[in-house]
Scaffold this active site. Structure first.
Site, mmCIF file in Angstrom:
data_model
loop_
_atom_site.group_PDB
_atom_site.id
_atom_site.type_symbol
_atom_site.label_atom_id
_atom_site.label_comp_id
_atom_site.label_asym_id
_atom_site.label_seq_id
_atom_site.Cartn_x
_atom_site.Cartn_y
_atom_site.Cartn_z
ATOM 1 N N THR A 128 54.560 28.630 14.917
ATOM 2 C CA THR A 128 55.498 29.540 14.251
ATOM 3 C C THR A 128 55.448 29.387 12.733
ATOM 4 O O THR A 128 55.133 28.307 12.215
ATOM 5 C CB THR A 128 56.928 29.234 14.756
ATOM 6 O OG1 THR A 128 57.867 29.914 13.938
ATOM 7 C CG2 THR A 128 57.266 27.750 14.696
ATOM 8 N N ASP A 129 55.860 30.439 12.025
ATOM 9 C CA ASP A 129 55.949 30.359 10.556
ATOM 10 C C ASP A 129 57.002 29.339 10.114
ATOM 11 O O ASP A 129 56.970 28.848 8.982
ATOM 12 C CB ASP A 129 56.246 31.738 9.942
ATOM 13 C CG ASP A 129 57.538 32.397 10.422
ATOM 14 O OD1 ASP A 129 58.244 31.803 11.261
ATOM 15 O OD2 ASP A 129 57.833 33.518 9.947
HETATM 16 P P1 NAD Z 1 61.201 32.119 25.205
HETATM 17 O O1 NAD Z 1 62.303 31.137 25.079
HETATM 18 O O2 NAD Z 1 61.502 33.545 25.485
HETATM 19 O O3 NAD Z 1 60.199 31.645 26.356
HETATM 20 C C1 NAD Z 1 59.823 30.302 26.543
HETATM 21 C C2 NAD Z 1 59.266 30.166 27.957
HETATM 22 O O4 NAD Z 1 58.782 28.824 28.135
HETATM 23 C C3 NAD Z 1 60.316 30.394 29.051
HETATM 24 O O5 NAD Z 1 59.782 31.217 30.063
HETATM 25 C C4 NAD Z 1 60.596 28.991 29.591
HETATM 26 O O6 NAD Z 1 60.983 28.974 30.956
HETATM 27 C C5 NAD Z 1 59.249 28.327 29.366
HETATM 28 N N1 NAD Z 1 59.320 26.856 29.269
HETATM 29 C C6 NAD Z 1 60.090 26.134 28.396
HETATM 30 N N2 NAD Z 1 59.886 24.821 28.606
HETATM 31 C C7 NAD Z 1 58.960 24.731 29.601
HETATM 32 C C8 NAD Z 1 58.333 23.631 30.265
HETATM 33 N N3 NAD Z 1 58.629 22.353 29.960
HETATM 34 N N4 NAD Z 1 57.419 23.889 31.238
HETATM 35 C C9 NAD Z 1 57.111 25.175 31.573
HETATM 36 N N5 NAD Z 1 57.690 26.243 31.002
HETATM 37 C C10 NAD Z 1 58.599 26.011 30.019
HETATM 38 O O7 NAD Z 1 60.346 31.959 23.873
HETATM 39 P P2 NAD Z 1 59.413 33.002 23.107
HETATM 40 O O8 NAD Z 1 60.189 33.630 22.036
HETATM 41 O O9 NAD Z 1 58.681 33.819 24.092
HETATM 42 O O10 NAD Z 1 58.402 31.976 22.408
HETATM 43 C C11 NAD Z 1 57.211 31.569 23.062
HETATM 44 C C12 NAD Z 1 56.414 30.679 22.112
HETATM 45 O O11 NAD Z 1 56.116 31.388 20.911
HETATM 46 C C13 NAD Z 1 57.149 29.403 21.691
HETATM 47 O O12 NAD Z 1 56.193 28.370 21.637
HETATM 48 C C14 NAD Z 1 57.670 29.733 20.301
HETATM 49 O O13 NAD Z 1 57.779 28.569 19.522
HETATM 50 C C15 NAD Z 1 56.567 30.640 19.775
HETATM 51 N N6 NAD Z 1 56.957 31.633 18.750
HETATM 52 C C16 NAD Z 1 58.010 32.471 18.952
HETATM 53 C C17 NAD Z 1 58.330 33.443 17.995
HETATM 54 C C18 NAD Z 1 59.484 34.408 18.186
HETATM 55 O O14 NAD Z 1 59.817 35.145 17.258
HETATM 56 N N7 NAD Z 1 60.113 34.466 19.325
HETATM 57 C C19 NAD Z 1 57.566 33.524 16.825
HETATM 58 C C20 NAD Z 1 56.491 32.640 16.640
HETATM 59 C C21 NAD Z 1 56.194 31.716 17.629
HETATM 60 O O1 DAU Z 2 60.091 32.901 12.609
HETATM 61 C C1 DAU Z 2 59.683 32.696 13.926
HETATM 62 C C2 DAU Z 2 60.847 32.208 14.735
HETATM 63 O O2 DAU Z 2 61.710 33.328 14.922
HETATM 64 C C3 DAU Z 2 60.431 31.631 16.084
HETATM 65 O O3 DAU Z 2 59.645 30.486 15.885
HETATM 66 C C4 DAU Z 2 61.668 31.270 16.912
HETATM 67 O O4 DAU Z 2 61.263 30.848 18.211
HETATM 68 C C5 DAU Z 2 62.536 32.512 17.038
HETATM 69 O O5 DAU Z 2 63.727 32.184 17.725
HETATM 70 C C6 DAU Z 2 62.867 33.078 15.663
HETATM 71 O O6 DAU Z 2 63.723 32.171 14.941
HETATM 72 P P1 DAU Z 2 64.924 32.702 14.016
HETATM 73 O O7 DAU Z 2 65.917 31.621 13.847
HETATM 74 O O8 DAU Z 2 64.398 33.337 12.784
HETATM 75 O O9 DAU Z 2 65.480 33.880 14.982
HETATM 76 P P2 DAU Z 2 66.958 34.320 15.385
HETATM 77 O O10 DAU Z 2 66.819 35.616 16.120
HETATM 78 O O11 DAU Z 2 67.720 33.216 16.034
HETATM 79 O O12 DAU Z 2 67.629 34.610 13.981
HETATM 80 C C7 DAU Z 2 67.057 35.541 13.079
HETATM 81 C C8 DAU Z 2 67.927 35.545 11.835
HETATM 82 O O13 DAU Z 2 69.208 36.116 12.163
HETATM 83 C C9 DAU Z 2 68.226 34.160 11.299
HETATM 84 O O14 DAU Z 2 68.262 34.225 9.874
HETATM 85 C C10 DAU Z 2 69.612 33.833 11.830
HETATM 86 C C11 DAU Z 2 70.278 35.196 11.893
HETATM 87 N N1 DAU Z 2 71.287 35.367 12.957
HETATM 88 C C12 DAU Z 2 70.931 35.093 14.244
HETATM 89 C C13 DAU Z 2 71.833 35.225 15.273
HETATM 90 C C14 DAU Z 2 71.444 34.901 16.696
HETATM 91 C C15 DAU Z 2 72.563 35.826 12.654
HETATM 92 O O15 DAU Z 2 72.889 36.103 11.489
HETATM 93 N N2 DAU Z 2 73.467 35.966 13.669
HETATM 94 C C16 DAU Z 2 73.173 35.667 14.974
HETATM 95 O O16 DAU Z 2 74.055 35.790 15.867
#
Ligand code: NAD
Ligand code: DAU
Length: 343
Positions: A128-129
């Site tokens: 992740t960033d």
């Molecule tokens: P998510 O929480 O939606 O999904 C995570 C998945 O991993 C779930 O299905 C969960 O059951 C599974 N999991 C967790 N622990 C586990 C374990 N020990 N064994 C097997 N399965 C397990 O998360 P996401 O947003 O889809 O993120 C997926 C990946 O991408 C993560 O590694 C996260 O750090 C990375 N990422 C997410 C974002 C974002 O914006 N969501 C951005 C950049 C990177």
């Molecule tokens: O940047 C990549 C990351 O983005 C991933 O690595 C993480 O897995 C993913 O969860 C996400 O992290 P953030 O913390 O940026 O995402 P989130 O949606 O939780 O929050 C986005 C922004 O919004 C952050 O500045 C916090 C703010 N926020 C979030 C929630 C849930 C609020 O202001 N109110 C809220 O209720």
């Protein structure tokens, strides 16, 4: 090519499973997921493809990971399984250390041990960033050369896992690259994250809790652009465009403040602006992320294809048109979390 996707029932994982099956490049796509609160089999329930197999289990189970790789003759891994929510990591870091660091350790050791027996495995480690820390308003976007400087417990566990991957690549010759992406949005995201939380609350006339002043900036990318980048990274590792140990950034060059995002969601759902509620800031809240992704353009010929305006409209429509999915994720744990976190 026989692919193992870890965390395939989660948000990005489920889109990546679909992207992999749709690419026609894999003989088999195996999804290993232990189904934490954010892992939802509903995300993939319509998949009817003999090439797909779901295994319910944890990446922390080294016997299961090794058996899966051996029995399914896995040649490629996209490792997404992780605890992913920053606020939860501030509440309790233990599950993040277990899944994000120790789970990655298990996968790396499994690859190392099986390669000694003649298996050949390439891996994309999905990071992740957030590992780069926070930018000031005038700073240039992160590049792959930006020093790692995690500022919250979630980011620290992701940075630790990245370093494990790099060390295994250097020490044992594991063929792995690390991808770092900005904030994803799209269908199937667990509604603890900003876009689905605000969308569902707006539609249901509930408060829209903005942390601090709402002027924090994220670089929003549609999940399908990220999933495509993950597959391109795997192919890049196979054809030599990427070398093991390399880092590659993905982003969308689309920086927006949280307040802008919430205002757009209000407008698109015809909700009342009065639902906005400023609440206490997230402790240690990173102010700004922005990703430079020139390397992905040059080495993988990758660039984001979905403009925010279309992506967010489609995403909001998806949450409105899929009430059964929304119901399915509203488990006891989800409600407990909302109660604990927002009171
Ligand atoms: P998510 O929480 O939606 O999904 C995570 C998945 O991993 C779930 O299905 C969960 O059951 C599974 N999991 C967790 N622990 C586990 C374990 N020990 N064994 C097997 N399965 C397990 O998360 P996401 O947003 O889809 O993120 C997926 C990946 O991408 C993560 O590694 C996260 O750090 C990375 N990422 C997410 C974002 C974002 O914006 N969501 C951005 C950049 C990177
Ligand atoms: O940047 C990549 C990351 O983005 C991933 O690595 C993480 O897995 C993913 O969860 C996400 O992290 P953030 O913390 O940026 O995402 P989130 O949606 O939780 O929050 C986005 C922004 O919004 C952050 O500045 C916090 C703010 N926020 C979030 C929630 C849930 C609020 O202001 N109110 C809220 O209720």
């Amino acid at each position: 090519m026989r692919l193992l996707i870890t965390g395939g029932c989660g948000f990005i994982g489920s889109h990546t499973v679909r992207e992999a099956l749709g690419s026609g490049k894999f003989q088999k796509v195996v999804n290993l997921d232990c189904l934490t609160y954010s892992g939802n089999p509903e995300n993939l329930k319509d998949i009817d493809d003999g090439k797909y197999r779901f295994i319910h289990g944890s990446i922390n189970d080294s016997k299961l990971v090794q058996e899966t790789i051996r029995e399914e003759e896995i040649s490629h891994i996209i490792h997404l399984a992780a605890e992913s929510h920053v606020d939860r990591s501030i509440d309790s870091v233990e599950p993040f250390i277990r899944s994000n660091i120790d789970g990655t350790r298990v996968i790396l050791e499994s690859i190392r041990d099986l390669e000694k027996l003649g298996h050949e495995i390439s891996m994309v480690h999905v990071s992740t960033d957030e590992v780069y820390g926070s930018l000031g308003p005038e700073d240039l976007p992160f590049t792959e050369e930006t020093p790692v400087c995690p500022m919250n417990p979630y980011a620290a566990t992701k940075a630790a896992s990245d370093m494990l991957v790099q060390s295994f690549s250097n020490t044992y010759g594991i063929k792995a690259v690390i991808t770092r992406c900005s904030n994803n949005y799209g269908p199937n995201q667990f509604p603890e994250k900003l876009v689905p939380l605000m969308t569902l609350n707006a539609v249901e006339g509930k408060k829209l809790p903005i942390y601090g002043d709402g002027m924090q900036i994220r670089d929003w990318i549609h999940v399908s652009d990220h999933s495509r980048g993950l597959l391109e990274s795997l192919f890049g590792l196979s054809d030599g465009s990427l070398t093991p140990g390399e880092v590659i950034n993905f982003g969308a060059n689309d920086e927006r403040t949280n307040l802008e995002i919430v205002s757009e969601i209000i407008e698109m759902t015809d909700a009342d602006k009065g639902l906005i509620e400023y609440v206490s800031d997230r402790p240690g809240h990173d102010r700004r992320y922005a990703m430079g992704f020139e390397k992905a353009k040059l080495t993988l010929d990758w660039e984001p294809l979905i403009p925010w305006e279309k992506g967010i409209r489609d995403t909001i429509d998806w949450y409105i048109n899929n009430p059964e999915w929304v119901e399915s994720v509203r488990t006891g744990d989800y409600l407990n979390w909302l109660e604990r976190h927002y009171g």
